[in-house]
Design an enzyme around this catalytic site. Structure first.
Site, mmCIF file in Angstrom:
data_model
loop_
_atom_site.group_PDB
_atom_site.id
_atom_site.type_symbol
_atom_site.label_atom_id
_atom_site.label_comp_id
_atom_site.label_asym_id
_atom_site.label_seq_id
_atom_site.Cartn_x
_atom_site.Cartn_y
_atom_site.Cartn_z
ATOM 1 N N LYS A 186 -5.295 -6.616 -7.201
ATOM 2 C CA LYS A 186 -5.980 -7.481 -7.046
ATOM 3 C C LYS A 186 -6.793 -8.097 -7.436
ATOM 4 O O LYS A 186 -6.816 -7.376 -8.211
ATOM 5 C CB LYS A 186 -6.831 -7.724 -5.754
ATOM 6 C CG LYS A 186 -5.601 -7.654 -3.990
ATOM 7 C CD LYS A 186 -4.489 -8.795 -4.470
ATOM 8 C CE LYS A 186 -3.578 -9.062 -2.975
ATOM 9 N NZ LYS A 186 -3.315 -7.859 -3.136
HETATM 10 C C1 LIG Z 1 -1.055 -12.391 1.094
HETATM 11 C C2 LIG Z 1 -1.480 -10.665 1.678
HETATM 12 N N1 LIG Z 1 -2.045 -11.305 2.747
HETATM 13 C C3 LIG Z 1 -2.699 -9.548 3.271
HETATM 14 C C4 LIG Z 1 -2.511 -8.498 2.194
HETATM 15 C C5 LIG Z 1 -2.890 -7.102 2.753
HETATM 16 O O1 LIG Z 1 -4.480 -6.731 1.790
HETATM 17 P P1 LIG Z 1 -4.448 -4.996 1.858
HETATM 18 O O2 LIG Z 1 -3.459 -4.928 1.730
HETATM 19 O O3 LIG Z 1 -5.823 -5.411 1.522
HETATM 20 O O4 LIG Z 1 -4.709 -4.789 3.410
HETATM 21 C C6 LIG Z 1 -2.023 -8.877 1.419
HETATM 22 C C7 LIG Z 1 -2.063 -7.368 0.253
HETATM 23 O O5 LIG Z 1 -0.993 -6.920 -1.068
HETATM 24 C C8 LIG Z 1 -1.222 -9.582 1.357
HETATM 25 O O6 LIG Z 1 -0.251 -10.383 -0.256
#
Ligand SMILES: Cc1ncc(COP(=O)(O)O)c(C=O)c1O
Length: 390
Positions: A186
């Site tokens: 990210k």
């Molecule tokens: C659109 C979206 N939502 C949620 C997430 C979940 O993030 P995390 O890995 O921090 O839980 C991601 C992760 O890639 C994502 O791309």
């Protein structure tokens, strides 16, 4: 051709992050404590929200947000099928029903003009969960106004957004709760991590309590001199708190967010310029309107398949043969076995999401890329289009 493989993504960790982590390790406080408080305060002030609750993933933040707004068994949550697993599964954690709304094929975000129509078929609509794909904001004016007229809450999946702006407002200040990701790909990272921002005191308090077993005080209060041994369990909560080691990385990354974003913008700009000469074979992604800001977490091209002799899968393989890592964001949720079998979805139920999915490729885009790296991606794309164009 490149001699070394260019990964699709790579985090940018420097001396500042290392120094913050070392200071934390030397300080002896590893779990949620003073660094996490500082990271929360710095993050809230960065986006302009009243509260920021640090957790160990965006998935956790989304789960806590939906729990706090009161999603319960059988409640419907409207969202986009063009998203990651997390967005849909958190609705299911609470027994809620994801109701997909097709995307706008240009922005790849939820088509806000369709929400009202889909709502008419809902029995117990509770919330709208827009996902700002790639770091380009959804049409939030429309989302918020539909929500207001139907008494729905808005929880934003802002995993891609830091520092996206929508009509001058930073994402993180618009919906009831906004959820960010600090996963290692990210725009800023803590390895794994997430943040939920809100202006609502009650929602912030509920998310804070539920992020640590549903108990009334966190470990920091309990174990420092100011605190005491006593605590009360108010609800069966979760174990979602962020550690101070992670927050140390986050504090250093947040200070560099502007520098990272400028580099992402520059790379996206170079892709835009160079790829305009390949417009016969592919579309470049839309930029944000002048009053808004694209975070450029992802750079997603759309192949014009009728002008190519190869499909997307073969195109990605051709890039890999040239030592360039690409990815696809996303395989729409409704075509995955779980959603297909549980809710009886067919691929063509959301034609824009399904058709767009077959054409998309995410190119490498991260601050550590050199100009030569960017040039090699452009070179690879040009060569493949020339060789396999028709
Ligand atoms: C659109 C979206 N939502 C949620 C997430 C979940 O993030 P995390 O890995 O921090 O839980 C991601 C992760 O890639 C994502 O791309």
């Amino acid at each position: 051709m490149r001699s070394e493989f260019l990964p699709f993504s790579s985090p940018n960790i420097g001396e500042a992050e290392i120094a913050e982590v070392v200071e934390t390790l030397r300080g002896g406080w590893l779990t949620t404590g003073p660094k996490t408080r500082r990271f929360e305060e710095a993050f809230a002030s960065y986006v302009g929200s009243r509260h920021a609750v640090a957790v160990n993933s965006c998935t956790a933040a989304l789960h806590l947000a939906l729990e706090a707004i009161g999603v319960r068994e059988g409640d419907e949550v409207m969202t986009s099928p063009m998203t990651f697993a997390a967005t849909g599964e958190v609705i299911r954690y609470l027994g809620g029903i994801p109701v997909f709304v097709d995307i706008d094929p240009v922005t790849m975000n939820i088509d806000a003009s369709r929400i009202e129509g889909v709502l008419k078929r809902c029995k117990r609509p509770k919330a709208i969960l827009p996902v700002h794909i790639a770091g380009l904001a959804c049409e939030m004016d429309r989302v918020v106004s539909v929500a207001a007229s139907h008494d729905l809450r808005v929880v934003e999946d802002a995993a891609h957004t830091l520092p996206t702006k929508y009509k001058g407002r930073t994402i993180g200040t618009i919906g009831d709760v906004t959820c960010f990701s600090f996963y290692s790909t990210k725009t800023i990272t803590t390895g794994e991590g997430g943040m939920a921002t809100t202006d609502d005191d009650r929602l912030a308090e509920r998310m804070r309590i539920m992020s640590l077993h549903g108990i009334s005080r966190d470990a920091w209060n309990r174990y420092t001199e100011a605190g005491s041994w006593y605590y009360e369990i108010l609800a069966p909560g979760f174990k979602y708190n962020m550690s101070d080691v992670m927050s140390a990385i986050g504090l250093a990354q947040l200070r560099r967010a502007g520098e990272f974003h400028r580099r992402r913008q520059a790379i996206a700009g170079r892709y835009n310029d160079a790829l305009s000469s390949l417009s016969e074979f592919l579309e470049t992604p839309p930029d944000a309107p002048p009053d808004s800001l694209h975070a450029w977490h992802l750079y997603i091209i759309k192949l014009k398949l009728d002008r190519l002799t190869i499909d997307r899968r073969a195109f990605v393989e051709e890039m890999k043969r040239r030592n360039i890592g690409c990815s696809v964001h996303f395989i729409p949720l409704h075509i995955h076995p779980y959603y297909r079998d549980t809710f009886g979805y067919k691929p063509e139920d959301f034609p824009n999401a399904f058709q767009t999915y077959q054409r998309i490729i995410s190119l490498p885009l991260y601050p550590k890329m050199t100009e030569a790296d960017v040039g090699s991606v452009i070179g690879g794309l040009t060569e493949i289009c020339q060789r396999h164009g028709r």
